[in-house]
Each structure stands twice: as structure tokens, then as C-alpha cells.
Design a protein around this motif. Structure first.
Motif, mmCIF file in Angstrom:
data_model
loop_
_atom_site.group_PDB
_atom_site.id
_atom_site.type_symbol
_atom_site.label_atom_id
_atom_site.label_comp_id
_atom_site.label_asym_id
_atom_site.label_seq_id
_atom_site.Cartn_x
_atom_site.Cartn_y
_atom_site.Cartn_z
ATOM 1 N N VAL A 110 3.764 44.780 43.688
ATOM 2 C CA VAL A 110 5.132 45.254 43.455
ATOM 3 C C VAL A 110 6.126 44.525 44.363
ATOM 4 C CG1 VAL A 110 6.643 47.275 43.538
ATOM 5 C CG2 VAL A 110 4.299 47.506 42.692
ATOM 6 N N ASP A 111 5.692 44.197 45.583
ATOM 7 C CA ASP A 111 6.577 43.525 46.541
ATOM 8 C C ASP A 111 6.621 42.013 46.340
ATOM 9 O OD1 ASP A 111 7.132 45.946 47.806
ATOM 10 O OD2 ASP A 111 5.352 45.781 49.080
ATOM 11 N N ALA A 112 5.577 41.452 45.750
ATOM 12 C CA ALA A 112 5.452 39.996 45.658
ATOM 13 C C ALA A 112 6.642 39.307 44.985
ATOM 14 C CB ALA A 112 4.153 39.627 44.941
ATOM 15 N N PRO A 113 7.232 39.843 43.895
ATOM 16 C CA PRO A 113 8.344 39.119 43.256
ATOM 17 C C PRO A 113 9.563 38.922 44.157
ATOM 18 C CG PRO A 113 7.438 40.774 41.773
ATOM 19 C CD PRO A 113 6.822 41.017 43.103
ATOM 20 N N ARG A 114 9.682 39.716 45.224
ATOM 21 C CA ARG A 114 10.834 39.587 46.117
ATOM 22 C C ARG A 114 10.597 38.595 47.246
ATOM 23 N NH1 ARG A 114 12.316 45.382 48.161
ATOM 24 N NH2 ARG A 114 10.042 45.656 48.221
ATOM 25 N N ILE A 115 9.398 38.074 47.341
ATOM 26 C CA ILE A 115 9.046 37.172 48.448
ATOM 27 C C ILE A 115 9.196 35.734 47.978
ATOM 28 C CG2 ILE A 115 7.253 36.516 50.076
ATOM 29 C CD1 ILE A 115 6.059 39.298 49.706
ATOM 30 N N ARG A 116 9.848 34.919 48.802
ATOM 31 C CA ARG A 116 10.070 33.510 48.488
ATOM 32 C C ARG A 116 9.658 32.640 49.678
ATOM 33 N NH1 ARG A 116 10.531 35.604 44.416
ATOM 34 N NH2 ARG A 116 12.175 35.570 42.831
ATOM 35 N N PRO A 117 9.148 31.424 49.415
ATOM 36 C CA PRO A 117 8.878 30.503 50.523
ATOM 37 C C PRO A 117 10.156 30.242 51.319
ATOM 38 C CG PRO A 117 7.817 29.732 48.518
ATOM 39 C CD PRO A 117 8.696 30.891 48.112
ATOM 40 N N GLY A 118 10.005 30.152 52.624
ATOM 41 C CA GLY A 118 11.142 29.926 53.505
ATOM 42 C C GLY A 118 11.669 31.193 54.152
ATOM 43 N N MET A 119 11.248 32.374 53.667
ATOM 44 C CA MET A 119 11.718 33.632 54.268
ATOM 45 C C MET A 119 11.144 33.801 55.677
ATOM 46 S SD MET A 119 11.674 36.519 51.250
ATOM 47 C CE MET A 119 13.012 36.594 50.052
ATOM 48 N N THR A 120 11.934 34.465 56.513
ATOM 49 C CA THR A 120 11.508 34.754 57.884
ATOM 50 C C THR A 120 10.454 35.859 57.880
ATOM 51 O OG1 THR A 120 13.667 34.123 58.757
ATOM 52 C CG2 THR A 120 12.285 35.502 60.162
ATOM 53 N N ALA A 121 9.479 35.723 58.758
ATOM 54 C CA ALA A 121 8.414 36.712 58.866
ATOM 55 C C ALA A 121 8.067 36.926 60.337
ATOM 56 C CB ALA A 121 7.181 36.264 58.083
ATOM 57 N N ARG A 122 7.417 38.048 60.590
ATOM 58 C CA ARG A 122 6.900 38.349 61.929
ATOM 59 C C ARG A 122 5.428 38.702 61.813
ATOM 60 N NH1 ARG A 122 12.104 40.556 62.564
ATOM 61 N NH2 ARG A 122 11.408 42.482 61.559
ATOM 62 N N VAL A 123 4.644 38.131 62.719
ATOM 63 C CA VAL A 123 3.200 38.332 62.701
ATOM 64 C C VAL A 123 2.807 39.133 63.937
ATOM 65 C CG1 VAL A 123 0.946 37.214 62.813
ATOM 66 C CG2 VAL A 123 2.763 36.216 61.415
ATOM 67 N N SER A 124 2.007 40.162 63.740
ATOM 68 C CA SER A 124 1.417 40.907 64.851
ATOM 69 C C SER A 124 -0.093 40.844 64.708
ATOM 70 C CB SER A 124 1.907 42.353 64.859
ATOM 71 O OG SER A 124 1.591 43.007 63.644
ATOM 72 N N VAL A 125 -0.766 40.741 65.847
ATOM 73 C CA VAL A 125 -2.215 40.591 65.882
ATOM 74 C C VAL A 125 -2.810 41.801 66.586
ATOM 75 C CG1 VAL A 125 -4.130 39.137 66.642
ATOM 76 C CG2 VAL A 125 -1.991 38.084 65.910
ATOM 77 N N ASP A 126 -3.801 42.409 65.962
ATOM 78 C CA ASP A 126 -4.406 43.618 66.530
ATOM 79 C C ASP A 126 -4.961 43.369 67.921
ATOM 80 O OD1 ASP A 126 -3.757 44.880 64.207
ATOM 81 O OD2 ASP A 126 -5.775 44.857 63.358
ATOM 82 N N ALA A 127 -5.467 42.167 68.155
ATOM 83 C CA ALA A 127 -6.071 41.862 69.453
ATOM 84 C C ALA A 127 -5.043 41.739 70.568
ATOM 85 C CB ALA A 127 -6.889 40.572 69.353
#
Length: 384
Positions: free
Chosen positions: A234-251
Motif C-alpha cells: 500500500v505504501d510502495a506507490p508513494r516511494i520514489r528513488p531519491g527520497m530521503t530516508a533514515r536507517v536504524s539498526v537494532d544492534a
């Protein structure tokens, strides 16, 4: 006023005072609630992965020899750093080496024969030219000239044939070298050896089509990392290459890595009937910052779809059905208020209308008795 009347009035007043005291003591106590004041700040609309993503290496290859055989050389161990072109493993190959040596000898013989044949051909051509010169002066017959020319042509053909034999020998030697390459594993790039399947002296088998045999060597280039994460369809159609993202790692709890969406998969993955997702790849904004992360770490990705700066915002946990909130009034009574909202995420929601800066909204909606008209007292007030 008589003494009796005065006593009656005093008694009535005392009873009234006692009744008022009882009512005051038995009055409903204000509900302690968590509240937060509406404030100005940044609000982002974002989506996150549905299941844990994973830190991946930009280059990772699972290497096996083309041919099977006994491991004769193993120059590495798990965890070693290797360079591009470095020989990692070699199988027993005396038979192939012997064939290569035979091909080398055949090539040397072919070169020698070609040199001999071509030298003879050159001499025969020179002799034919001398005979033609003598015939022109009448010293030899035409038949002698013809014989010399025929011999020269035959010698030249032998030279050409010898060169063809030499080319064949070269190809045979190249084929022998290719066969030797089938039993050697060479690092295609610099990286770290993650896993080795097999020990010195053991038999190594390449993976045939359709049979998932473990690779002999798993090589990872951990100098370049990215994250692959499944997003809800459902969320995938709103995502485009080049968008800003934040990554968090459980470790590494509490740390966030800036990233950018690089790829959105062009198909849906159906792990289960009710779990349909689209894989996305996000690149770290700084590989230096990501250095030290281990390939295989579980990771979560939050993608920023839209953002607003310096807008009135409230915690998203304060919203009730129909975009309403409970506001603590000046008299401590909870008032239901309808809002016009804008950009929102799991943490904050933009308030376009319906609330003034500084007004306090209840965030502990799950507590018993929290409803419009109830008296409440803030248990704590946060302004973040």
C-alpha cells in the motif's frame, strides 16, 4: 431573638457546614492525565518497513570452482581480507598440468617446424627468381624455371601449413589453461571472506543447476553497504528513488543513519498470503559513517514522503477518532475539540486549525475515565 431561636439557627448552620464539608470531601477527584502543549516545529510524513530489513554489501559473491575435485590449496581462512586477483583455493590438478605441459611442447615443436618450413620457402623463392633471371638471358630452359617456381610455391604452402599447425597448438595450450582455471578460485574484488565450505584435502563439489549446494567461499565487499527492506504494498506507490530516508539498526540503539532511496522493486513479493511487500534499496549517505556495520544486521528504514517546518504540531498519540482531541481547559475540565490536520507520522501531527499554540492536549487516552467533561490534572507536561 430568643435564646432558643438562636440555638436553632446555630444548629442549622452547623449541620449545613458539616454537609458541605462531606460533599467537598466526597467530590470526584481530578483524573491525573499525561498532557503535552501544542508547539511549533517540524513534522514529516513518513512510512516504515513492515518487517525488518537487512544490511547488505554492494558486492557479495558466493564462489565455487567450475569442476569438482580435492582441495589441494586453501590460502585463506574466514575473516581474512583479500585483494582482487588473489588465489583463494585450488583443486588437485596434476592431470590438467600435464596436459598443459604437453600443449606447451606441441606449441614449441610447431613453432620450430614453422620456422624451418618458412626459411626453406624463402630460399626456394629466391632460387626461382634466379632461375627466371638466367632464363631471361638464355642460360637455362623454361622448364627449369617452371620447376623452380613450382618448388617455391610448394615450400610457401608448407610454411603456411606450419603456421596453421602453430595456431592450433596455441589454441590447445589456451584450452589447457582454461581447464586449469576451472579448478581455481580467484577473488574478483577486494573484500572479506565470510565463510569457507570445505577443508584442505576434502572434496569440493560445484553446485549443479537446481541443486542448492553451499558455495566454497562467500566473499563480501564490506567497503560499500546498503539496506534492503520490505515495504507494504500500500505504501510502495508513494516511494520514489531519491527520497530521503533514515536507517536504524537494532544492534546500535539510538543511532540513525541518513540514507537515500536508490531502488524500488518493480514487483510484489508474497511471503505469505496476507503479507505482500515491495523491496526497496537505500544507500547510506556516508559510507564512512556506515563502516563497521556488519552485513546481515537487521535494520529499519523510515522514508520521508513530505515535511513541514515551523508548523503547529501535537503528538499523534493525542488524536482520537474523527481527528478530535481532548483539551485541558482553564477550569481543568476536558473539552473535545475537532482539528484540521496536515502532514503526520507516528510521532507528530500538523495542526492546521482548531487549536492554539500552548493549549494542552491529553496523550493518555487509554486511561479509565478520560472523556469529555471529566475533570483532569496534568500529571506531567512535556514540551519537546
Amino acid at each position: 431573638m430568643t435564646h432558643r431561636l438562636r440555638g436553632a439557627l446555630i444548629a442549622i448552620a452547623t449541620v449545613a457546614a458539616l454537609a458541605a464539608l462531606v460533599l467537598w470531601l466526597n467530590r470526584p477527584q481530578p483524573l491525573p492525565v499525561l498532557a503535552q502543549a501544542a508547539e511549533r516545529g517540524r513534522v514529516e510524513a513518513s512510512v516504515s518497513n513492515t518487517r525488518a530489513g537487512e544490511v547488505e554489501a554492494c558486492q557479495r559473491t558466493r564462489l565455487s570452482t567450475i569442476l569438482g575435485g580435492r582441495i589441494d590449496y586453501l590460502g585463506i581462512k574466514e575473516g581474512d581480507r583479500v585483494e582482487a586477483g588473489q588465489v583463494l583455493m585450488r583443486l588437485w590438478h596434476q592431470d590438467l598440468s600435464a596436459r598443459a605441459q604437453v600443449a606447451e611442447a606441441q606449441l614449441a615443436t610447431a613453432k620450430s617446424r614453422a620456422h624451418e618450413a618458412c626459411t626453406v620457402a624463402v630460399n626456394a623463392e629466391r632460387e626461382a627468381e634466379r632461375q627466371e633471371a638466367l632464363a631471361a638471358r638464355g642460360f637455362v630452359s623454361a622448364s627449369r624455371v617452371e620447376s623452380a617456381r613450382t618448388d617455391a610455391e610448394a615450400r610457401r604452402a608448407a610454411c603456411t601449413s606450419a603456421h596453421a599447425d602453430m595456431a592450433t597448438a596455441e589454441r590447445q595450450l589456451a584450452a589447457a589453461d582454461i581447464d586449469l582455471g576451472r579448478i581455481v578460485i580467484v577473488a574478483p574484488f577486494a573484500g572479506t571472506v565470510a565463510k569457507i565450505t570445505g577443508e584442505l584435502g576434502e572434496y569440493s563439489t560445484p553446485s549443479p543447476p537446481g541443486v542448492p549446494t553451499p558455495p566454497a567461499i562467500d566473499l563480501i565487499d564490506d567497503s560499500c553497504l546498503y539496506v534492503k527492506a520490505p515495504m507494504d504494498e500500500v505504501d510502495a506507490p508513494r516511494i520514489r528513488p531519491g527520497m530521503t530516508a533514515r536507517v536504524s539498526v537494532d544492534a546500535l540503539p539510538g543511532r540513525h543513519f541518513e540514507a537515500t532511496v536508490r531502488r524500488v522493486a518493480p514487483f510484489v513479493s508474497a511471503q505469505e498470503r496476507q503479507a505482500r511487500t515491495v523491496d526497496i534499496d537505500v544507500d547510506f549517505a556516508s559510507q564512512d559513517e556506515a563502516r563497521g556495520l556488519l552485513v546481515g544486521y537487521s535494520a529499519d528504514v523510515e522514508i520521508v514522503l513530505d515535511s513541514r517546518d515551523d508548523v503547529l504540531r501535537i503528538p499523534s498519540s493525542a488524536l482520537r477518532g474523527g481527528n478530535t482531541v481532548l483539551v485541558i481547559g482553564a477550569d481543568g475540565v476536558l473539552e473535545e475539540r475537532a482539528l484540521q490536520t496536515g502532514v503526520a507520522n507516528w510521532e507528530y501531527t500538523e495542526v492546521a486549525a482548531g487549536l492554539a499554540e500552548g493549549e494542552r492536549v491529553v496523550t493518555s487516552l487509554e486511561r479509565e475515565g478520560v472523556r469529555p467533561g471529566a475533570r483532569a490534572v496534568p500529571e506531567t507536561t512535556n514540551t519537546r
